[in-house]
Design an enzyme around this catalytic site. Sequence first.
Site: not given
Ligand SMILES: O=C(O)c1cc(=O)[nH]c(=O)n1[C@@H]1O[C@H](COP(=O)(O)O)[C@@H](O)[C@H]1O
Length: 273
Positions: A96
């Site tokens: 990001k």
């Molecule tokens: O850019 C991202 O991947 C991201 C954007 C977003 O809106 N929400 C989000 O959860 N993420 C990322 O996606 C992953 C989600 O992880 P879990 O919730 O464990 O499946 C993490 O690495 C977050 O930082």
Amino acid sequence: MTTQQLIEQIKIKKSFLAVGLDVDLDKIPKHLLELEDPIFEFNKAIIDATHDLCVAYKPNTAFYEAYGIKGWMSLQKTINYINETYPDIFTIADAKRGDIGNTSSMYAKAFFEDLNFDSVTVAPYMGKDSVEPFLAFENKHTIMLALTSNEGAFDFQTLTVDGKELYKQVLETSKTWKNCENLMYVVGATKAEYFTEIRKIVPDSFLLVPGVGAQGGSLSEVCKYGMNANVGLLINSSRGIIYASNGTDFAEKARAEALKMQQEMEGIISLKF
Ligand SMILES: O=C(O)c1cc(=O)[nH]c(=O)n1[C@@H]1O[C@H](COP(=O)(O)O)[C@@H](O)[C@H]1O
């Protein structure tokens, strides 16, 4: 990797799963902590157990930066391992980033040249000149936040600016930028009801969709409203897959979770191709 190669992989594997490699030393199996590089050993086992079920891996750099220089080395070993052992897998550095132009150029070099990731996530807040340096790299992809999965998404992203919600302005404006064909967008799975509107603005772009699994988003809802003719989705799950077990069977259990998602995806894709 080109977008066409990614689409081919989706068709071959009947999967559009991105496994998130968000490694937390407090959550991984205790027996790994005795090894010299527990983060890499954990990732290697997860990757070996899931590579045929997913088309992408997404390490979030926060989980590596938190461990200082050792963490960064684990990240480097992980990306090298994927590129050398499973070169058909799309890699996402979830960092990001985004800054004034000359600084963004250095971020782009770090992730695209030094680490050799296929893509990196960026924030749109600083605008055109903060994102275009990433877009200048051939066959590399810049995944820009559009509508994020968290509660705070409603603080700014859905506010109306000049008669239109901000996330829509971001999508529309980004389509005027140089090399915008190298853009993909992040849309949270927890916001499935927004996908129809988003697809009106970016019908052909790939969307990275985090938020299924631990955050509660629905895979089938996202597919219903977000899928395009080439699938056009990369659905990420991190904790829901990699922490399925914290015992010695962690890789096997991670595979079982990834398989469940791949099978659901195969069911959806088979109606399409
Ligand atoms: O850019 C991202 O991947 C991201 C954007 C977003 O809106 N929400 C989000 O959860 N993420 C990322 O996606 C992953 C989600 O992880 P879990 O919730 O464990 O499946 C993490 O690495 C977050 O930082």
